[in-house]
Write a protein that holds these residues in place. Structure first.
Motif, PDB file in Angstrom:
ATOM      1  N   PHE A  37     -10.735   1.177 -13.518  1.00  0.00           N
ATOM      2  CA  PHE A  37     -10.187   1.440 -14.861  1.00  0.00           C
ATOM      3  C   PHE A  37      -8.950   0.601 -15.126  1.00  0.00           C
ATOM      4  N   SER A  38      -8.838   0.098 -16.349  1.00  0.00           N
ATOM      5  CA  SER A  38      -7.553  -0.500 -16.710  1.00  0.00           C
ATOM      6  C   SER A  38      -7.382  -0.547 -18.211  1.00  0.00           C
ATOM      7  N   SER A  39      -6.140  -0.396 -18.634  1.00  0.00           N
ATOM      8  CA  SER A  39      -5.820  -0.473 -20.048  1.00  0.00           C
ATOM      9  C   SER A  39      -4.349  -0.848 -20.186  1.00  0.00           C
ATOM     10  N   ARG A  40      -4.106  -2.000 -20.789  1.00  0.00           N
ATOM     11  CA  ARG A  40      -2.706  -2.411 -21.015  1.00  0.00           C
ATOM     12  C   ARG A  40      -2.021  -1.417 -21.936  1.00  0.00           C
ATOM     13  N   GLU A  41      -2.749  -1.045 -22.981  1.00  0.00           N
ATOM     14  CA  GLU A  41      -2.201  -0.132 -23.983  1.00  0.00           C
ATOM     15  C   GLU A  41      -1.755   1.207 -23.376  1.00  0.00           C
ATOM     16  N   LEU A  42      -2.582   1.709 -22.442  1.00  0.00           N
ATOM     17  CA  LEU A  42      -2.318   3.030 -21.870  1.00  0.00           C
ATOM     18  C   LEU A  42      -1.558   2.952 -20.540  1.00  0.00           C
ATOM     19  N   ASN A  43      -1.159   1.736 -20.142  1.00  0.00           N
ATOM     20  CA  ASN A  43      -0.466   1.546 -18.857  1.00  0.00           C
ATOM     21  C   ASN A  43      -1.291   2.072 -17.675  1.00  0.00           C
ATOM     22  N   ILE A  44      -2.567   1.734 -17.706  1.00  0.00           N
ATOM     23  CA  ILE A  44      -3.437   2.074 -16.574  1.00  0.00           C
ATOM     24  C   ILE A  44      -3.699   0.766 -15.829  1.00  0.00           C
ATOM     25  N   VAL A  45      -3.311   0.738 -14.561  1.00  0.00           N
ATOM     26  CA  VAL A  45      -3.415  -0.512 -13.811  1.00  0.00           C
ATOM     27  C   VAL A  45      -4.669  -0.487 -12.946  1.00  0.00           C
ATOM     28  N   THR A  46      -5.426  -1.558 -13.012  1.00  0.00           N
ATOM     29  CA  THR A  46      -6.710  -1.592 -12.305  1.00  0.00           C
ATOM     30  C   THR A  46      -6.528  -1.502 -10.794  1.00  0.00           C
ATOM     31  N   ALA A  47      -7.501  -0.895 -10.162  1.00  0.00           N
ATOM     32  CA  ALA A  47      -7.480  -0.778  -8.707  1.00  0.00           C
ATOM     33  C   ALA A  47      -8.159  -1.996  -8.091  1.00  0.00           C
ATOM     34  N   SER A  48      -7.736  -2.342  -6.900  1.00  0.00           N
ATOM     35  CA  SER A  48      -8.451  -3.354  -6.126  1.00  0.00           C
ATOM     36  C   SER A  48      -9.482  -2.626  -5.272  1.00  0.00           C
ATOM     37  N   ALA A  49     -10.420  -3.371  -4.691  1.00  0.00           N
ATOM     38  CA  ALA A  49     -11.473  -2.714  -3.925  1.00  0.00           C
ATOM     39  C   ALA A  49     -10.986  -2.050  -2.630  1.00  0.00           C
ATOM     40  N   PRO A  50     -10.018  -2.617  -1.901  1.00  0.00           N
ATOM     41  CA  PRO A  50      -9.584  -1.915  -0.677  1.00  0.00           C
ATOM     42  C   PRO A  50      -8.874  -0.606  -1.048  1.00  0.00           C
ATOM     43  N   ILE A  51      -9.261   0.461  -0.409  1.00  0.00           N
ATOM     44  CA  ILE A  51      -8.672   1.742  -0.793  1.00  0.00           C
ATOM     45  C   ILE A  51      -7.210   1.807  -0.347  1.00  0.00           C
ATOM     46  N   GLY A  52      -6.378   2.406  -1.192  1.00  0.00           N
ATOM     47  CA  GLY A  52      -4.983   2.650  -0.846  1.00  0.00           C
ATOM     48  C   GLY A  52      -3.995   1.591  -1.300  1.00  0.00           C
ATOM     49  N   VAL A  53      -4.471   0.446  -1.756  1.00  0.00           N
ATOM     50  CA  VAL A  53      -3.507  -0.605  -2.117  1.00  0.00           C
ATOM     51  C   VAL A  53      -2.745  -0.266  -3.400  1.00  0.00           C
ATOM     52  N   GLN A  54      -3.229   0.714  -4.133  1.00  0.00           N
ATOM     53  CA  GLN A  54      -2.520   1.083  -5.372  1.00  0.00           C
ATOM     54  C   GLN A  54      -1.162   1.744  -5.091  1.00  0.00           C
ATOM     55  N   PHE A  55      -0.999   2.316  -3.899  1.00  0.00           N
ATOM     56  CA  PHE A  55       0.236   3.086  -3.663  1.00  0.00           C
ATOM     57  C   PHE A  55       1.499   2.206  -3.612  1.00  0.00           C
ATOM     58  N   PRO A  56       1.494   1.115  -2.830  1.00  0.00           N
ATOM     59  CA  PRO A  56       2.699   0.258  -2.876  1.00  0.00           C
ATOM     60  C   PRO A  56       2.921  -0.359  -4.258  1.00  0.00           C
ATOM     61  N   GLN A  57       1.833  -0.682  -4.948  1.00  0.00           N
ATOM     62  CA  GLN A  57       1.991  -1.237  -6.307  1.00  0.00           C
ATOM     63  C   GLN A  57       2.656  -0.201  -7.215  1.00  0.00           C
TER      64      GLN A  57
END
Ligand SMILES: Cc1ncc(C[n+]2csc(CCOP(=O)(O)OP(=O)(O)O)c2C)c(N)n1
Ligand SMILES: [Mg+2]
Length: 338
Positions: free
Chosen positions: A115-135
């Motif tokens: 999922f991603s949306s600039r308007e809603l400030n939703i940042v897309t996930a990468s395929a490796p699980i867990g990389v969203q946390f440091p971001q």
């Protein structure tokens, strides 16, 4: 002497009927959209489904506390309930599922669930699980450095807490008192690996080692999740730092449409969890507390179903992107040529 008034749970949370029905509708929309996805998959119209079913209370209960377009969300692939609460629609989900050009996430280039949306400030996930946390911790640091009152919600499954990224993010957020809420949806499985083989000790208790609160909550009880997430978001907004929420829930479907879960879990186990399905459970609460009657329930259900049907027809008829689009943003354009 005045009789002691017993307040209902939602009154104690200062949630009115209108808000409760919004929460209910978000949960139902996520569920019905997901159910539609499986049908499209079985009809051979959608290659791959990764499902939110069973986790809607954890997702909607947490996301309902965010200010869409102001706060940031780093969802993971099951988080249709989070992104739909923030404003993505059934149509968005189904356009993405079928890889159509109008898919708001990536114009049909990404797998569903990214999922991603600039308007809603939703940042897309990468395929490796867990990389969203440091971001997510990085975005929270930016909010802090700019002295803005934004909050970041970062979400993942219990297996993502086994990777180093999760621990690095927890530590960094703890050191700098960052305005981030870590939501771990512990749904008992990581593909086929059951929780006892994935998680040592308690996920929630790990927060103590990083110097901030960790709370375990019944992830199938939307009001319970809402309550702890509200506390966590308020704390972050006051500049007091992060919170970890472990929402204990259950994945009602296979890992994905490519997974045969009969090979590793009993049907009886799923049936037991179905009794705790967060949607009928919240519905019972609303009926018992006079927020909803059966007529009202049928009306909402009818509206949601119609919306999903319209979205499905629209997505099916929508065109794919031009083939050249697949290369856009992938290779640098040098001297006007790829
Ligand atoms: C670093 C990494 N290892 C393995 C995978 C393959 N993989 C994709 S989803 C998944 C299971 C994740 O389980 P969990 O975090 O509990 O989330 P759930 O799917 O149960 O919601 C795995 C192992 C991956 N994407 N990234
Ligand atoms: Mg899991």
């Amino acid at each position: 002497m005045a009789m002691k008034q017993t307040r209902s749970r939602h009154e104690a949370l200062a949630l009115g009927a209108e808000e409760l029905l919004k929460i209910y509708r978000h949960m139902l929309s996520a569920r019905r959209t997901d159910e539609r996805m499986w049908i499209l998959n079985r009809q051979g119209k959608a290659a791959f489904v990764v499902s939110c079913q069973g986790q809607e209370a954890a997702q909607v209960g947490a996301a309902y506390n965010l200010r869409p377009g102001h706060d940031y969300a780093y969802p993971y692939y099951r988080d249709a309930g989070i992104v739909m609460t923030l404003g993505m629609t059934a149509r968005d989900q189904l356009l993405s599922l079928m890889g159509k050009g109008e898919d708001p996430n990536s114009g049909g280039r990404q797998m569903p669930g990214h999922f991603s949306s600039r308007e809603l400030n939703i940042v897309t996930a990468s395929a490796p699980i867990g990389v969203q946390f440091p971001q997510a911790a990085g975005t929270a640091l930016a909010f802090k450095m700019r002295k803005e009152d934004g909050v970041v919600l970062a979400s993942g499954g219990e297996a993502s807490t086994s990777g180093g990224d999760w621990h690095e993010a927890m530590n960094f957020a703890g050191v700098h008192d960052l305005p981030v809420v870590f939501l771990v949806q512990n749904n008992v499985y990581s593909i086929s690996t059951p929780e006892p083989l994935q998680v040592a000790g308690s996920i929630a208790a790990r927060a103590e080692g990083y110097g901030f609160p960790g709370v375990a909550v019944d992830g199938n009880d939307v009001l319970a999740v809402y309550e702890v997430a509200r506390g966590a978001v308020e704390r972050a907004r006051r500049g007091e730092g992060p919170t970890l929420i472990e929402a204990k829930t259950y994945r009602l479907t296979g890992h994905s449409s490519d997974d045969d879960d009969r090979r590793y879990r009993e049907r009886e186990e799923i049936e037991e969890w179905r009794l705790k399905d967060p949607i009928p459970r919240f519905e019972r609460y609303l009926l018992e507390n006079g927020v909803l009657d059966e007529e009202g329930r049928d009306e909402i259900d009818g509206k949601v179903k119609a919306e999903v049907k319209e979205a499905s027809d629209y997505a099916e008829n929508a065109p794919f992107a031009e083939s050249g689009f697949a290369l856009e943003g992938v290779y640098a354009v040098v001297g006007g040529k790829r």
